[in-house]
Write a protein that holds these residues in place. Structure first.
Motif, PDB file in Angstrom:
ATOM      1  N   PHE A   1       1.045  -0.811  -0.191  1.00 11.00           N
ATOM      2  CA  PHE A   1      -0.300   0.293   0.269  1.00 11.00           C
ATOM      3  C   PHE A   1       0.931   1.108   0.164  1.00 11.00           C
ATOM      4  N   ALA A   2       2.034   1.205   0.803  1.00  9.07           N
ATOM      5  CA  ALA A   2       2.831   2.686   1.209  1.00  9.07           C
ATOM      6  C   ALA A   2       3.559   2.556  -0.710  1.00  9.07           C
ATOM      7  N   PHE A   3       4.029   1.240  -0.942  1.00  6.09           N
ATOM      8  CA  PHE A   3       4.353   1.924  -2.204  1.00  6.09           C
ATOM      9  C   PHE A   3       3.804   1.695  -3.255  1.00  6.09           C
ATOM     10  N   SER A   4       2.586   1.683  -3.359  1.00  7.08           N
ATOM     11  CA  SER A   4       1.731   1.998  -4.408  1.00  7.08           C
ATOM     12  C   SER A   4       0.648   2.955  -4.369  1.00  7.08           C
ATOM     13  N   ILE A   5       1.065   3.488  -3.304  1.00  6.56           N
ATOM     14  CA  ILE A   5       0.719   5.190  -3.652  1.00  6.56           C
ATOM     15  C   ILE A   5       1.366   6.283  -3.767  1.00  6.56           C
ATOM     16  N   MET A   6       2.843   5.345  -4.399  1.00  6.85           N
ATOM     17  CA  MET A   6       3.334   6.209  -4.634  1.00  6.85           C
ATOM     18  C   MET A   6       4.004   6.191  -5.958  1.00  6.85           C
ATOM     19  N   GLY A   7       3.506   4.917  -6.608  1.00  7.97           N
ATOM     20  CA  GLY A   7       3.132   4.441  -8.065  1.00  7.97           C
ATOM     21  C   GLY A   7       4.619   4.764  -9.079  1.00  7.97           C
ATOM     22  N   VAL A   8       5.175   4.518  -8.569  1.00  2.05           N
ATOM     23  CA  VAL A   8       6.651   5.009  -9.221  1.00  2.05           C
ATOM     24  C   VAL A   8       6.734   5.352 -10.954  1.00  2.05           C
ATOM     25  N   CYS A   9       6.203   4.249 -11.290  1.00  4.95           N
ATOM     26  CA  CYS A   9       6.884   4.435 -12.844  1.00  4.95           C
ATOM     27  C   CYS A   9       5.687   5.540 -13.654  1.00  4.95           C
ATOM     28  N   SER A  10       4.929   5.079 -13.187  1.00  2.49           N
ATOM     29  CA  SER A  10       3.517   6.210 -13.724  1.00  2.49           C
ATOM     30  C   SER A  10       3.791   7.766 -13.581  1.00  2.49           C
ATOM     31  N   ALA A  11       4.220   7.684 -12.562  1.00  7.22           N
ATOM     32  CA  ALA A  11       4.517   9.137 -11.247  1.00  7.22           C
ATOM     33  C   ALA A  11       5.880   9.707 -11.946  1.00  7.22           C
ATOM     34  N   VAL A  12       7.542   8.979 -12.534  1.00 10.19           N
ATOM     35  CA  VAL A  12       7.568   9.055 -12.821  1.00 10.19           C
ATOM     36  C   VAL A  12       7.518  10.067 -13.898  1.00 10.19           C
ATOM     37  N   SER A  13       6.928   9.442 -14.370  1.00 10.56           N
ATOM     38  CA  SER A  13       6.506   9.160 -16.267  1.00 10.56           C
ATOM     39  C   SER A  13       5.612  10.888 -16.190  1.00 10.56           C
TER      40      SER A  13
ATOM     41  N   HIS B   1     -12.463   6.180  -8.176  1.00  6.84           N
ATOM     42  CA  HIS B   1     -12.032   6.344  -7.159  1.00  6.84           C
ATOM     43  C   HIS B   1     -13.498   6.523  -5.859  1.00  6.84           C
ATOM     44  N   ALA B   2     -14.309   7.191  -6.362  1.00  9.96           N
ATOM     45  CA  ALA B   2     -14.847   7.223  -4.698  1.00  9.96           C
ATOM     46  C   ALA B   2     -15.785   5.862  -4.443  1.00  9.96           C
ATOM     47  N   ILE B   3     -15.958   5.622  -5.536  1.00 11.90           N
ATOM     48  CA  ILE B   3     -16.542   3.872  -5.494  1.00 11.90           C
ATOM     49  C   ILE B   3     -16.113   2.841  -4.886  1.00 11.90           C
ATOM     50  N   VAL B   4     -14.959   2.886  -5.299  1.00 15.40           N
ATOM     51  CA  VAL B   4     -13.686   1.346  -5.293  1.00 15.40           C
ATOM     52  C   VAL B   4     -12.826   1.932  -3.833  1.00 15.40           C
TER      53      VAL B   4
ATOM     54  N   VAL C   1      -1.730   1.300 -13.351  1.00 15.73           N
ATOM     55  CA  VAL C   1      -1.217   1.766 -12.274  1.00 15.73           C
ATOM     56  C   VAL C   1      -1.186   3.216 -11.651  1.00 15.73           C
ATOM     57  N   GLN C   2      -1.747   4.499 -12.535  1.00 11.94           N
ATOM     58  CA  GLN C   2      -1.991   5.863 -11.849  1.00 11.94           C
ATOM     59  C   GLN C   2      -3.292   5.975 -11.527  1.00 11.94           C
ATOM     60  N   TRP C   3      -4.103   4.736 -12.314  1.00 14.67           N
ATOM     61  CA  TRP C   3      -5.492   4.984 -11.658  1.00 14.67           C
ATOM     62  C   TRP C   3      -5.664   4.350 -10.637  1.00 14.67           C
ATOM     63  N   VAL C   4      -4.775   3.047 -10.528  1.00 21.03           N
ATOM     64  CA  VAL C   4      -4.809   2.323  -8.177  1.00 21.03           C
ATOM     65  C   VAL C   4      -3.700   3.262  -7.352  1.00 21.03           C
ATOM     66  N   ASN C   5      -2.884   4.178  -8.439  1.00 20.13           N
ATOM     67  CA  ASN C   5      -2.111   5.037  -7.700  1.00 20.13           C
ATOM     68  C   ASN C   5      -3.082   6.048  -6.315  1.00 20.13           C
ATOM     69  N   GLY C   6      -4.523   6.530  -7.468  1.00 19.52           N
ATOM     70  CA  GLY C   6      -5.179   7.135  -6.623  1.00 19.52           C
ATOM     71  C   GLY C   6      -6.138   6.088  -6.021  1.00 19.52           C
ATOM     72  N   VAL C   7      -5.995   4.941  -6.612  1.00 17.35           N
ATOM     73  CA  VAL C   7      -6.849   4.751  -5.023  1.00 17.35           C
ATOM     74  C   VAL C   7      -6.661   4.283  -3.724  1.00 17.35           C
ATOM     75  N   THR C   8      -5.200   4.041  -3.761  1.00 16.91           N
ATOM     76  CA  THR C   8      -4.598   4.470  -2.208  1.00 16.91           C
ATOM     77  C   THR C   8      -4.437   5.627  -1.707  1.00 16.91           C
ATOM     78  N   GLN C   9      -4.384   7.004  -2.931  1.00 18.71           N
ATOM     79  CA  GLN C   9      -4.335   8.166  -2.152  1.00 18.71           C
ATOM     80  C   GLN C   9      -5.906   8.234  -2.179  1.00 18.71           C
ATOM     81  N   GLY C  10      -7.051   7.273  -2.552  1.00 12.85           N
ATOM     82  CA  GLY C  10      -8.410   8.434  -1.830  1.00 12.85           C
ATOM     83  C   GLY C  10      -8.935   7.303  -1.035  1.00 12.85           C
ATOM     84  N   VAL C  11      -8.005   6.269  -0.242  1.00  9.21           N
ATOM     85  CA  VAL C  11      -8.021   5.573   0.989  1.00  9.21           C
ATOM     86  C   VAL C  11      -7.211   6.696   1.875  1.00  9.21           C
ATOM     87  N   ASP C  12      -5.800   7.136   1.936  1.00 11.83           N
ATOM     88  CA  ASP C  12      -5.106   7.430   2.916  1.00 11.83           C
ATOM     89  C   ASP C  12      -5.702   8.839   2.800  1.00 11.83           C
ATOM     90  N   ALA C  13      -6.442   9.856   1.357  1.00 10.46           N
ATOM     91  CA  ALA C  13      -6.584  10.625   3.167  1.00 10.46           C
ATOM     92  C   ALA C  13      -8.414  11.001   3.134  1.00 10.46           C
TER      93      ALA C  13
END
Length: 541
Positions: A58-70, A189-192, A348-360
């Motif tokens: 979860f902590a790793f996915s929230i940063m979504g390394v490859c999609s985030a760097v891109s 993301h709100a739904i998931v 990957v970026q979409w799942v990154n949004g899921v993890t951040q939505g959960v965090d927030a």
């Protein structure tokens, strides 16, 4: 024969007994987690579905390394070219690791979804406890929501980039269409994010492996497919090309830090989901450090590969695609190869949004539970079917949609990235400062402790966070027009004025920081005192 039969019978029962023993062990750990949470003043309201591995994922996915760097490749490309790509990533990594280590120590000591503002309240002098908690909580929520919006905005940019490439440039969607895609992403993301914890835990675990695989595939593809067109090692590591409006090359290089600082945020998520983690005092700090280290390492490989593959920084800057990394993949891999890799990056970026939505949503829920938000009685509710803060999830997505209006600005990503980093790193800095000063002698370490290194590491962390929080408020041009303005300062100032006004006019009278919803007496029974109930009624009104 009877001895052999009994031996066989015992051996067939052994796996069942082992499984029972494991289940009892997990239940025992969860009981200790709930007991520690109760000691901090909170009753357990979530299912503890995250294992240590899932928490790390979860902590790793929230940063979504490859999609985030891109999606943030624009910043080093524009500010300092090859030097910005490589050293603009490498230098911040050391300092961010110091911040992460300090937060990991605090999380190990006080594993609660309240996280940072709880740390501030407990470590501040009593007379400033509520104020410290209020500032930290509002700064963190601001950064969390801005990060949700910026992740989904960049995901929308990825969709627009894919459509443009797929149609050979005949379809180029404008800001209005991009905002529509952003709203659709926020809705999904709100739904998931409203789903049960177990669903989210499994999803992030699967995508952690996809994230790593995609990062490795991107590195290999860029290096191998670029072939003899790669730039020399000297250029890849030392060529500086200032494409900003700043005359000073050093300052322009500093602005390349925007990319890694935006990517390397949100790792405090492990603290905010700690009430859903088994063995949180150990798992959460390990997840914070593991997630940051893995992201830094894989991100460094990606930017090195991108630097070698970038034969013309000028050409990449001039691309009509929303994201220059899309142009780089197109140049190196061709249309089909680019779209294949880009599609995975979008997921990957979409799942990154899921993890951040959960965090927030978790930190929003926690602050509402402590009566720190307008309408707290609505945002603190837990859905009885999913046992997740569904109302808080929809509040986060709604606020993100409002901030998302910035997509109509040319500097939308700079503004969102700046607001994210300033908000989050301000909330990181306050509890670390208090840990080193007023809370130094009353801090009780958890299983993870920095020991004597907490002071020097904390000083480095605070110094760095202060520096980048100021740096990322600056625009990419020395004399910016309205279109080139970095609107991060507007977002931060608006929240500061609102939260400060609320404190002076009202909140200082009723907000007392973390508000226990359970009291444990000497016999282990929970009690609620009349004073606390009266405070709750007053604050809700």
């Amino acid at each position: 024969m009877m001895y052999e039969a009994s031996t066989i019978e015992a051996s067939t029962k052994e796996p069942h007994l082992v499984q029972k023993s494991r289940e009892r062990g997990v239940l025992g750990i969860r009981s200790r987690d709930d007991a520690l949470l109760a000691k901090m003043g909170y009753k357990s309201e979530f299912r503890r579905e995250f294992s240590m591995l899932e928490t790390i994922a979860f902590a790793f996915s929230i940063m979504g390394v490859c999609s985030a760097v891109s999606t943030t490749f624009f910043f080093p490309l524009q500010t300092a070219g090859h030097v910005g790509m490589v050293f603009g990533w490498l230098i911040p990594c050391f300092f961010v690791l110091c911040v992460a280590a300090s937060l990991a120590e605090l999380t190990s000591s006080m594993p609660t979804s309240a996280g940072l503002y709880y740390f501030s309240a407990k470590l501040a002098p009593p007379q400033y406890s509520a104020l410290s908690s209020w500032i930290t909580g509002w700064a963190n929520v601001t950064g969390q929501i801005a990060l949700v919006c910026s992740i989904d905005f960049t995901c929308a940019q990825m969709f627009v980039t894919a459509i443009s490439v797929g149609t050979d440039g005949t379809v180029n969607l404008g800001p209005g269409s991009m905002y529509g895609i952003l709203i659709a992403l926020l809705l999904s993301h709100a739904i998931v994010c409203s789903a049960a914890t177990q669903v989210i835990a499994r999803l992030t675990l699967v995508y952690a492996f996809i994230n790593v695989s995609t990062a490795i595939a991107a590195v290999v593809s860029l290096i191998v497919a670029s072939g003899d067109n790669r730039v020399s090692a000297k250029d890849a590591f030392t060529l500086l090309e200032n494409g900003t409006g700043w005359k000073n090359d050093v300052w322009a290089f500093f602005l390349s830090f925007t990319a890694p600082m935006w990517v390397l945020t949100g790792y405090d998520a492990a603290a905010h989901i700690s009430e859903e983690v088994t063995g949180a005092a150990r798992a959460a700090p390990v997840a914070i450090l593991s997630g940051v280290l893995a992201t830094e390492f894989l991100g460094f490989l990606i930017v090195i590969a991108a630097s070698f593959a970038s034969t013309s920084v000028t050409e990449l800057r001039a691309t009509e695609l929303p994201l220059p990394m899309g142009q780089l993949f197109l140049n190196v891999l061709g249309k089909k190869g680019m779209l294949a890799l880009w599609s995975i990056l979008i997921s990957v970026q979409w799942v990154n949004g899921v993890t951040q939505g959960v965090d927030a949503s978790r930190v929003t829920f926690a602050l509402a539970r402590d009566r720190g938000l307008p309408g707290s009685r609505w945002w603190k509710q837990i859905n009885r079917h999913t046992q997740t803060p569904v109302n808080a999830v929809w509040l986060v997505m709604s606020c993100s949609a409002i901030i998302g209006i910035l997509v109509f600005s040319e500097t939308a990503l700079s503004s969102l990235a700046g607001a994210t980093v300033v908000g989050l790193y301000t909330s990181y800095t306050i509890p670390i400062v208090l840990r080193l000063t007023s809370g130094r002698h009353k801090f009780v370490p958890g299983p993870f402790s920095l020991g004597r290194w907490s002071l020097p590491i904390g000083i480095i962390a605070v110094s760095w966070a202060t520096f980048v929080s100021i740096l990322l408020l600056f625009p990419l041009s020395q004399m910016p027009s309205a279109e080139e303005m970095n609107y991060a300062v507007v977002i931060v100032a608006a929240v500061f004025i609102f939260s400060s006004g609320s404190w002076v006019l009202s909140a200082r009278r009723w907000f007392s920081g973390p508000l226990p919803n359970i009291d444990i007496d000497d016999s282990g029974n929970s009690t609620r005192n009349n004073h606390q109930l009266e405070m709750e009624k007053t604050s809700e009104q």
